[in-house]
Design an enzyme around this catalytic site. Structure first.
Site, PDB file in Angstrom:
ATOM      1  N   ASP A 257     -23.927  -2.825   6.398  1.00 53.74           N
ATOM      2  CA  ASP A 257     -25.279  -3.119   6.885  1.00 53.74           C
ATOM      3  C   ASP A 257     -25.461  -4.605   7.208  1.00 53.74           C
ATOM      4  O   ASP A 257     -26.433  -5.230   6.759  1.00 53.74           O
ATOM      5  CB  ASP A 257     -26.334  -2.705   5.836  1.00 53.74           C
ATOM      6  CG  ASP A 257     -26.170  -1.261   5.374  1.00 53.74           C
ATOM      7  OD1 ASP A 257     -25.850  -0.411   6.223  1.00 53.74           O
ATOM      8  OD2 ASP A 257     -26.372  -0.984   4.178  1.00 53.74           O
TER       9      ASP A 257
ATOM     10  N   GLU B 207     -32.451   4.650  12.142  1.00 50.72           N
ATOM     11  CA  GLU B 207     -32.623   3.651  11.073  1.00 50.72           C
ATOM     12  C   GLU B 207     -32.101   2.302  11.554  1.00 50.72           C
ATOM     13  O   GLU B 207     -31.764   2.138  12.728  1.00 50.72           O
ATOM     14  CB  GLU B 207     -31.870   4.100   9.813  1.00 50.72           C
ATOM     15  CG  GLU B 207     -30.390   4.316  10.048  1.00 50.72           C
ATOM     16  CD  GLU B 207     -29.699   5.119   8.952  1.00 50.72           C
ATOM     17  OE1 GLU B 207     -30.389   5.657   8.069  1.00 50.72           O
ATOM     18  OE2 GLU B 207     -28.463   5.210   8.995  1.00 50.72           O
TER      19      GLU B 207
HETATM   20  C1  6LW Z   1     -28.766   2.010   4.846  1.00 49.28           C
HETATM   21  C2  6LW Z   1     -29.090   2.965   5.912  1.00 49.28           C
HETATM   22  C3  6LW Z   1     -28.086   4.010   5.715  1.00 49.28           C
HETATM   23  O1  6LW Z   1     -29.900   1.394   4.338  1.00 49.28           O
HETATM   24  O2  6LW Z   1     -27.408   3.817   4.570  1.00 49.28           O
HETATM   25  O3  6LW Z   1     -27.341   6.118   6.217  1.00 49.28           O
HETATM   26  C4  6LW Z   1     -28.135   2.906   3.838  1.00 49.28           C
HETATM   27  N1  6LW Z   1     -27.958   5.015   6.440  1.00 49.28           N
HETATM   28  O4  6LW Z   1     -29.105   2.378   7.173  1.00 49.28           O
HETATM   29  C5  6LW Z   1     -27.292   2.176   2.870  1.00 49.28           C
HETATM   30  O5  6LW Z   1     -26.258   1.455   3.506  1.00 49.28           O
END
Ligand code: 6LW
Length: 532
Positions: free
Chosen positions: A40, A196
């Site tokens: 991330d 996301e």
């Molecule tokens: C992160 C999100 C994700 O916050 O995993 O599956 C989480 N998506 O973007 C943790 O890395």
């Protein structure tokens, strides 16, 4: 005299030429740029310096901050969350705690914006120096993950987050973190699951909204849309997804799961994307043990046009592209001799550490870890320091002195993916002997795979890694030569088997296995050698 001037001019010209070549863009770099569990990533630039943050989940301190001059070479300069008051992680389950952060610079202040999913939710911290200290969190009452802050030119500030139906934007008061307008759903992306990781960039009169889609596994991707208005409607980029390996072009790539990116413009006007991905152990055999790592790709982003990532939206381990002038840092020594009073940034604790259980000063040149009742099977503040496994091929060795005569007390080295998936190489008393044991914990399976006797209370423990297997050895220091205890498959510590968001860590630990205990383990040194 004339001749002298000519020689001088020639020397000057040669020097200028030489400087120009060293400052010229160079070619090629290796992905990933930050190796081992570092997912991330979010990046920002201030003048000639780049700063980057990655997520850290249940590990303490939280959110490593890295610095670079060229986007290729990175050096850790600190952590954002170093105080228990900033980062409550007590009893945080594996892969809970801190999710994806964002790093921004605005009006002389650095901002890290993040979520503690096991306590408090969304927050941001500020700092004048990204190496710290960072402020206490300012909590934001918006229930979601993957937050970012976007400052518009009119001075308004917006909190941008993930949402099940798409990305949400909420105006906030930056001084208090309070929302000042209702939340608005602005764009769902191109229909992939889990929209996301949003970031907004304002460029050429457009708001560009970039996100991750497909979930953080094999279907992962980066998509982008743009609008003349912050609240939309957003038009999808015709090249979407602008980065993914979830297609024929990426099917045989040793890097999988690319997505969750952030973009930055360098001093020379070039654009770059940092994003996460993982290195699978073999082509077609999809296991990964190193967690999600940080990668880099060049972005071509013409005025008024769409950003194009590394030509066709895929990347490779060897990147044959021009870079900024490379400015590498000195590497951290591979061997920690524990002669200093502080551990290097590489080392982490699991959850908030009980500080009196650790000392680098009690016995000069040793790291002392005092056993606590917590075991490696507990989602608790285990007595352990650990560092990331950063390559498939590595050797980790430590020399340990442990003279507890209680059978419930042990100390050793572990490869830990989470509290239900770890391989432990431990030293303890058993009957009237002292033994090294190789213990396996994989889900509901738990057993001692091998045992060897040791004379005395000092032992060398050694773990070698390869893409397929870990090899565990020990040396009785009276005999000196390491003896192999056994091998275990790497795949049972992989994310595909163990689940979660983190990668394998190499830990030095001590435990009294549920009973009160105070045995002291003294680690003389720890050596970690890798083959990239
Ligand atoms: C992160 C999100 C994700 O916050 O995993 O599956 C989480 N998506 O973007 C943790 O890395």
């Amino acid at each position: 005299m004339m001749r002298f001037h000519m020689v001088q001019t020639a020397i000057c010209m040669a020097a200028i030429l030489c400087m120009a070549t060293t400052l010229q863009a160079q070619s090629g770099y290796k992905n990933p740029i930050i190796r081992g569990f570092n997912p991330d990533p979010s990046v920002c630039r201030v003048n000639d310096d780049f700063y980057l943050v990655t997520s850290s989940f249940e590990y303490f301190p939280g959110l490593p901050i890295y610095h670079s001059k060229d986007l290729v070479n990175w050096q850790q300069i600190g952590h954002c969350l170093t105080r228990d008051s900033q980062l409550p992680l007590q009893k945080a389950p594996a892969s809970a705690g801190l999710y994806a952060p964002s790093l921004r610079y605005h009006d002389g202040l650095f901002y890290v914006i993040c979520t503690n999913v096991s306590g408090g939710g969304n927050f941001y911290c500020t700092a004048v120096d990204p190496a710290g200290p960072w402020s206490d969190p300012i909590w934001v009452d918006i229930n979601s993950i993957d937050p970012d802050i976007f400052w518009d030119d009119d001075g308004r500030t917006y909190f941008v987050t993930q949402g099940n139906e798409g990305i949400r934007v909420t105006e906030i008061d930056i001084r208090t973190g309070k929302t000042v307008a209702p939340e608005r759903l602005v764009w769902g992306g191109i229909g992939g699951r889990f929209p996301e990781a949003p970031h907004i960039y304002k460029k050429d009169g457009y708001y560009y909204l970039m996100l991750g889609e497909g979930g953080t596994e094999y279907m992962h991707s980066v998509t982008i849309g743009r609008s003349r208005n912050l609240y939309g409607p957003y038009e999808s980029c015709p090249l979407n997804p602008i980065l993914t390996h979830a297609n024929r072009r990426g099917q045989a790539n040793r890097i999988q799961g690319v997505g969750h990116g952030d973009m930055v413009q360098a001093q020379d006007g070039s654009w770059w994307m940092v994003f996460l991905g993982f290195r699978v152990t073999h082509q077609w055999v999809y296991y990964h043990v190193l967690g999600r790592e940080t990668f880099l790709a060049p972005v071509d982003w013409p005025a008024g046009g769409w950003p194009q990532v590394n030509g066709n939206g895929t990347v490779s381990l060897e990147m044959n592209v021009p870079t900024l002038p490379l400015q590498p840092f000195e590497k951290t020594p591979a061997k920690a001799d524990f002669n200093e009073e502080k551990l290097h940034f590489d080392w982490q604790y699991l959850r908030n550490p009980i500080r009196e259980l650790y000392s680098l000063t009690e016995k000069k040149g040793y790291l002392r870890i005092t056993a606590s009742p917590h075991t490696l099977n507990d989602a608790d503040a285990v007595s352990m320091v650990c560092r990331r496994q950063t390559e498939h091929d590595f050797t980790a060795e430590t020399e340990l002195e442990f003279n507890s005569s209680k059978e419930n007390e042990e100390a050793g080295m572990t490869l830990i993916q989470n509290n239900t998936h770890h391989y432990d190489l431990l030293f303890r008393k058993s009957g009237d002997k002292r033994v090294v044991q190789l213990r396996v914990r994989v889900g509901s399976l738990s057993y001692i795979a091998a045992e060897g006797e040791v004379k005395g209370n000092r032992v060398l423990l050694k773990i070698e890694g390869s893409p397929d297997q870990y090899t565990f050895s020990y040396a009785d220091l009276q005999k000196k030569k390491p003896v192999e205890l056994g091998k275990q498959d790497t795949r049972y510590l992989s994310t595909e088997v163990a689940g979660g968001f983190t990668g394998v860590m190499i830990g030095l630990y001590a435990s009294s296995n549920g009973k009160p205990g105070s045995a002291k383990a003294y680690f003389d040194w720890f050596d970690y050698q890798v083959k990239e």
